[in-house]
Design an enzyme around this catalytic site. Structure first.
Site: not given
Ligand code: GAR
Length: 212
Positions: A174, A107, A90-91, A144, A93, A14, A109, A12
């Site tokens: 990010e 989202n 990470m799932r 995706l 929808l 982000n 990425h 979390g």
């Molecule tokens: C982040 O790097 C995000 O971009 C990625 O998971 C991480 C979550 O970090 N998301 C994906 O790969 C989605 N396909 P966080 O929980 O510290 O925000």
């Protein structure tokens, strides 16, 4: 004040970046709910630390995907969410949830899409040998990691990089671009034409507003 619903499966960071921008009054938004599919997601702790309501919806409790996603959709609607923010969710929808929030779901990425969609993308970038990678914020469509791109940030890939060091460099970007994308949404500066997202200049918008 825009009502946000955040979906997160992991640490979390982000989510924290968005919480911090709201606290600093740089985002005119309120997080109405944080939903996780993982009971032990640290994102839930971060939300609780800031008094944000949380919901946990696991596939153990709802093994049928449609029922699982219906729960997510209901939780978002019950909380009056206007923009859904996937922050390390990470799932995939199901289309029903995505259609419930047309161009109102974003989202983030950790790659320069359309390169390296899916999982373990920092590792894929290193293995491929790209010299630059980065992060992408996009609207969510039914594919995706395929939705219209709002903002991207580029980082160099160094010879000395490991998955961890590259991920850290990308994550820092990010945390900068996700709040920025949400801010543009709040300011009504995003227009989507086909695959392209155009960012309106604030000055142009002000002139148009004045003419109304
Ligand atoms: C982040 O790097 C995000 O971009 C990625 O998971 C991480 C979550 O970090 N998301 C994906 O790969 C989605 N396909 P966080 O929980 O510290 O925000």
């Amino acid at each position: 004040m825009l009502k946000l619903g955040v979906l997160a499966s992991g640490g979390g960071s982000n989510l924290q970046a968005i919480i911090d921008e709201i606290a600093a009054k740089k985002l005119d938004a309120e997080i109405r709910v944080v939903i996780s599919n993982k009971t032990d997601a640290y994102a839930l702790t971060r939300a609780k630390n800031h008094g944000i309501p949380t919901r946990v919806i696991t596939k153990e409790a709802f093994p049928v995907k449609d029922a699982f996603d219906a729960q997510i959709c209901r939780a978002l609607k019950e909380s009056g969410v206007e923009l859904v923010v996937l922050a390390g969710y990470m799932r995939l929808l199901s289309p029903a949830v995505i259609r419930a929030f047309p161009q109102r779901m974003m989202n983030i990425h950790p790659s320069l899409l359309p390169s390296f969609s899916g999982l373990h993308v920092q590792q894929k970038a290193l293995e491929y040998g790209v010299k630059f990678s980065g992060a992408t914020v996009h609207f969510v469509d039914e594919g995706l990691d395929t939705g219209p791109i709002i903002i991207q940030a580029v980082v160099p890939v160094l010879d000395s990089d490991t998955v961890e060091s590259l991920s850290k460099r990308i994550l820092a970007e990010e945390h900068r671009i996700y709040p920025e994308a949400i801010r543009l949404f709040i300011e009504d500066r995003l227009t989507v034409e086909g695959r392209r997202v155009f960012i309106k200049d604030p000055a142009v918008r002000a002139i148009k507003e004045a003419k109304k």
